[in-house]
Every structure is written in structure tokens, then in C-alpha cells.
Design a protein around this motif. Structure first.
Motif, short mmCIF file in Angstrom:
data_model
loop_
_atom_site.label_atom_id
_atom_site.label_comp_id
_atom_site.label_asym_id
_atom_site.label_seq_id
_atom_site.Cartn_x
_atom_site.Cartn_y
_atom_site.Cartn_z
N GLN A 1 0.83 -1.19 0.00
CA GLN A 1 0.00 0.00 0.00
C GLN A 1 0.87 1.25 0.00
N GLY A 2 0.30 2.31 -0.55
CA GLY A 2 1.02 3.57 -0.59
C GLY A 2 1.02 4.26 0.77
N GLY A 3 1.75 5.36 0.88
CA GLY A 3 1.83 6.10 2.13
C GLY A 3 3.26 6.22 2.61
N ASP A 4 3.45 7.09 3.58
CA ASP A 4 4.80 7.34 4.09
C ASP A 4 5.28 6.25 5.05
N GLU A 5 4.33 5.68 5.80
CA GLU A 5 4.71 4.69 6.81
C GLU A 5 4.99 3.34 6.17
N ARG A 6 6.12 2.76 6.47
CA ARG A 6 6.48 1.46 5.94
C ARG A 6 5.98 0.36 6.87
N LYS A 7 5.19 -0.57 6.31
CA LYS A 7 4.63 -1.66 7.11
C LYS A 7 5.01 -2.99 6.47
N PRO A 8 5.30 -4.00 7.28
CA PRO A 8 5.59 -5.32 6.70
C PRO A 8 4.34 -5.91 6.07
N LEU A 9 4.51 -6.64 4.97
CA LEU A 9 3.39 -7.29 4.33
C LEU A 9 2.95 -8.50 5.16
N MET A 10 1.65 -8.73 5.18
CA MET A 10 1.10 -9.88 5.89
C MET A 10 1.27 -11.13 5.03
N SER A 11 1.56 -12.25 5.65
CA SER A 11 1.64 -13.51 4.92
C SER A 11 0.66 -14.50 5.54
N ILE A 12 0.18 -15.42 4.71
CA ILE A 12 -0.70 -16.48 5.18
C ILE A 12 0.15 -17.73 5.36
N GLU A 13 0.27 -18.17 6.58
CA GLU A 13 1.11 -19.33 6.87
C GLU A 13 0.54 -20.59 6.23
N GLY A 14 1.44 -21.51 5.87
CA GLY A 14 0.99 -22.79 5.34
C GLY A 14 0.66 -22.73 3.86
N THR A 15 0.04 -23.79 3.36
CA THR A 15 -0.33 -23.91 1.95
C THR A 15 -1.77 -24.39 1.84
N PRO A 16 -2.41 -24.16 0.69
CA PRO A 16 -3.78 -24.67 0.51
C PRO A 16 -3.81 -26.19 0.64
N PRO A 17 -4.92 -26.75 1.12
CA PRO A 17 -4.99 -28.20 1.31
C PRO A 17 -5.11 -28.96 -0.01
N SER A 18 -4.62 -30.18 0.00
CA SER A 18 -4.79 -31.07 -1.15
C SER A 18 -6.25 -31.53 -1.22
N LEU A 19 -6.75 -31.71 -2.44
CA LEU A 19 -8.13 -32.21 -2.59
C LEU A 19 -8.27 -33.60 -1.99
N ALA A 20 -7.16 -34.32 -1.91
CA ALA A 20 -7.21 -35.69 -1.36
C ALA A 20 -7.10 -35.71 0.16
N ALA A 21 -6.83 -34.56 0.78
CA ALA A 21 -6.69 -34.51 2.24
C ALA A 21 -7.30 -33.23 2.78
N MET A 22 -8.58 -33.04 2.47
CA MET A 22 -9.27 -31.83 2.91
C MET A 22 -9.56 -31.90 4.41
N PRO A 23 -9.21 -30.86 5.18
CA PRO A 23 -9.46 -30.90 6.62
C PRO A 23 -10.94 -30.86 6.96
N GLN A 24 -11.29 -31.41 8.10
CA GLN A 24 -12.66 -31.34 8.58
C GLN A 24 -12.99 -29.91 8.98
N GLY A 25 -14.27 -29.56 8.93
CA GLY A 25 -14.70 -28.22 9.32
C GLY A 25 -14.38 -27.20 8.26
N CYS A 26 -13.94 -26.03 8.68
CA CYS A 26 -13.55 -24.98 7.74
C CYS A 26 -12.22 -25.36 7.09
N ALA A 27 -12.17 -25.36 5.75
CA ALA A 27 -10.95 -25.77 5.06
C ALA A 27 -9.78 -24.84 5.36
N PHE A 28 -10.05 -23.60 5.77
CA PHE A 28 -8.98 -22.64 6.01
C PHE A 28 -8.47 -22.68 7.45
#
Length: 340
Positions: A269-296
Motif C-alpha cells: 500500500q502507498g503512504g509514508d509509513e512502511r509496514k511489513p506485508l502480511m503472509s498467510i502461513e501454510g499452503t492450501p490443502p490437497s483435494l485428497a486430504a481436505m481438513p474437517q470443518g472450515c478448510a482454512f
């Protein structure tokens, strides 16, 4: 200057998708690539489908047009105006593909036939979906190449795909898709692997044609900047599900799903203040091993015990705003939108 060669106007129609589900029969069993996908695209509207690779974006487009391999099975409903596409006959689908619903594929060098001239490939669509004679079809092909911004269109008509640059090949793909003046365009990452200048030109071209032809567009992309620039509404996909949807400005200003928040947090994002970018830990699940409940939930910092047990339904939280998260209020309160 000659008058444009027209194939005749189509009536305005709405695309309505309800409970679209696609599974693949594999050696590992039946894998579910789409799970009860529902959305609508109104006449002249641009809908963005976003998410990481493997989230189901391209499968959604191909499922609606029956362009999947033989081991795929699709159920649910896809209505184009009064015509139901799921279960439609091959003849009905062939008549509709290209004529009313067209698709720009992700990689033009594999979608275009390398041993046929550009003219021949445009002409195939004109023969299949129109009544123009040979001279009129050639005029129409030149008109289409000119429309998508290819210089000296008449002299490039008999060239082969390898004689065009990447950006020009993508323009040829768009010309083929527009040959029969469709009313709905599926654009499957049409700017992937193009430099930023050509990306901007392609996006402006699609939006200009939307205005000129009155098309509706479904735009598949990884690039949230592209969505902000081109789309009216956005649907965020994860592991074969729509997890959040709504007007682009509303979703980007205040995300209600942690996955949407993570995607937005990864955008500089623009602006004067420098902020670290957010990352999403991990990787998307395999179709063959979908977690129970919310996939995320294995990647989610907002998860609670319920998230690992139950799948959250897609719930209405405002005018045309939908989200599938038990803790969407906490996510919204945490901020992370692009306009803060």
C-alpha cells in the motif's frame, strides 16, 4: 470506411449459478474440486474470481461450459437466461459456446493452434456461429484484429501465432472470443505472464469492449489490483468454496473472512509509513486430504475449536454481502482493508 459486419444483437441475459459441484474420479478416490458454488452475473457486470492456485477458479469456468475431462462430474444448476446448461445436449452447448458465452484461455500459446493462421482460427468461429459469406468473414476478421488493437490488421491476418508477441497473441485470443459478439465473456487470467504495460492495455481493452458490446465478464485472476481496477463485484475462493463475496469496494475496505484479509494484507500500500506485508502461513490443502470443518482453519489465526469441527455456511451479512466464517465480526473488527 466500410460499415462493421455484425452478426446481430443478443438479448441481455443473467447468468445464475446455484450449488455448482464438480468432482473428479481418480485413483485416490473421488475428489471434490467445487463445493456448492452459487453466484450471479447480471447484464453488463464484471465479477472477479480470486484466490490462490488450486482454489477452483478455472474449474468453475470450465464446469459451466462442460470443458472438463471425462472423469469429471458436475451437478447443480447453471442458467443462462432461460437455458439450463448443466445436462444440456452437446449440440446445445456447441451452439452456445462462442456464440453467446466465450472464453479467453489462460495461455494463448497453448490455446492457439500453431499450424493454422490467425485468419483460419477466427474464421472457424465465424463459420460455426454466423451466416456471413467468405468475403464478409475476412472483413469481419480484419475488423476484430483492429478492434483489439493489432496494428496493420489486414497484413497480419495470414500470420501464424509464433509470429506474434505474447501480448499480441493474447489480443488474438480476445479477437477469437469476440468473433460472434458474445454477451458473456470468461477471462481466465488473461494478463498472466504479460509485462505490466501490456497488462494495462489488455485490461483497458476488455473494459472498453464491455462498454461497447454490453458484455458481462467473469474475470479470474490472482491480482487484487486487477480486481480493483476492473470488477464491480468479487468472489473470493478457497479450496473449492466461495468464502466471501460482495461489492469490490466493500470487501476490500473491510474484509470479513480471514483468508480475504490475508490476501489484502499481502498487497503493498502507498503512504509514508512502511509496514511489513502480511503472509498467510501454510499452503492450501490437497483435494485428497481436505481438513474437517472450515478448510482454512489450519492456516487461520482467528480459529476456535468449532472451526475444526463444523463447516461454516455462506451467510448474508449485508446487502449482497456474503461470508463463510464463524468469527467474521472479529475479523472485520481487526481491520486489514486496503482503504484504511
Amino acid at each position: 470506411m466500410n460499415a462493421p459486419v455484425s452478426l446481430g444483437a443478443h438479448p441481455a441475459k443473467t447468468l445464475t449459478v446455484r450449488n455448482l459441484t464438480t468432482t473428479f474420479a481418480t485413483s485416490q478416490g473421488t475428489l471434490s474440486a467445487l463445493n456448492d458454488i452459487s453466484f450471479e452475473v447480471r447484464p453488463g457486470e464484471v465479477l472477479g474470481l480470486v484466490g490462490e492456485s488450486g482454489s477452483g477458479k478455472s474449474v468453475t469456468l470450465r464446469s459451466m461450459l462442460h470443458l472438463l475431462p471425462s472423469n469429471a462430474r458436475t451437478t447443480g444448476s447453471v442458467s443462462w437466461g432461460e437455458q439450463e446448461l448443466i445436462g444440456a445436449s452437446p449440440a446445445t452447448l456447441r451452439a452456445m459456446r462462442g456464440r453467446e458465452i466465450a472464453m479467453i484461455f489462460q495461455e494463448p500459446m497453448t490455446a492457439l493452434n500453431p499450424v493454422l493462421t490467425v485468419h483460419r482460427q477466427i474464421d472457424e468461429s465465424l463459420v460455426a456461429h454466423g451466416t456471413l459469406d467468405k468475403r464478409q468473414r475476412r472483413e469481419r476478421a480484419i475488423e476484430l484484429l483492429d478492434l483489439v488493437g493489432i496494428p496493420a490488421a489486414s497484413s497480419r491476418l495470414d500470420d501464424y501465432p509464433h509470429q506474434f508477441s505474447g501480448g499480441m497473441r493474447q489480443r488474438v485470443m480476445i479477437a477469437i472470443a469476440l468473433a460472434a459478439e458474445p454477451r458473456l465473456l470468461f477471462a481466465d487470467e488473461p494478463t498472466t505472464a504479460l509485462d505490466v504495460t501490456i497488462q494495462d492495455q489488455i485490461l483497458k481493452l476488455i473494459l472498453g469492449l464491455r462498454e461497447r458490446l454490453g458484455m458481462s465478464v467473469i474475470f479470474v485472476t490472482h491480482d487484487l489490483g486487477v480486481v480493483a481496477q476492473t470488477c464491480d463485484r468479487v468472489a473470493v475462493m478457497y479450496a473449492g468454496n466461495i468464502v466471501e463475496s460482495g461489492a469490490v469496494l466493500d470487501v476490500f475496505r473491510q474484509p470479513h473472512h480471514p483468508y480475504t484479509r490475508g490476501l489484502l494484507g499481502s498487497v503493498p500500500q502507498g503512504g509514508d509509513e512502511r509496514k511489513p506485508l502480511m503472509s498467510i502461513e501454510g499452503t492450501p490443502p490437497s483435494l485428497a486430504a481436505m481438513p474437517q470443518g472450515c478448510a482454512f482453519h489450519p492456516r487461520c489465526s482467528f480459529r476456535v475449536e468449532r472451526c475444526s469441527l463444523d463447516k461454516p455456511p455462506l451467510t448474508t451479512i449485508g446487502a449482497e454481502r456474503l461470508v463463510a466464517c464463524f468469527r467474521h465480526e472479529a475479523v472485520a473488527a481487526a481491520g486489514g482493508g486496503l482503504h484504511e
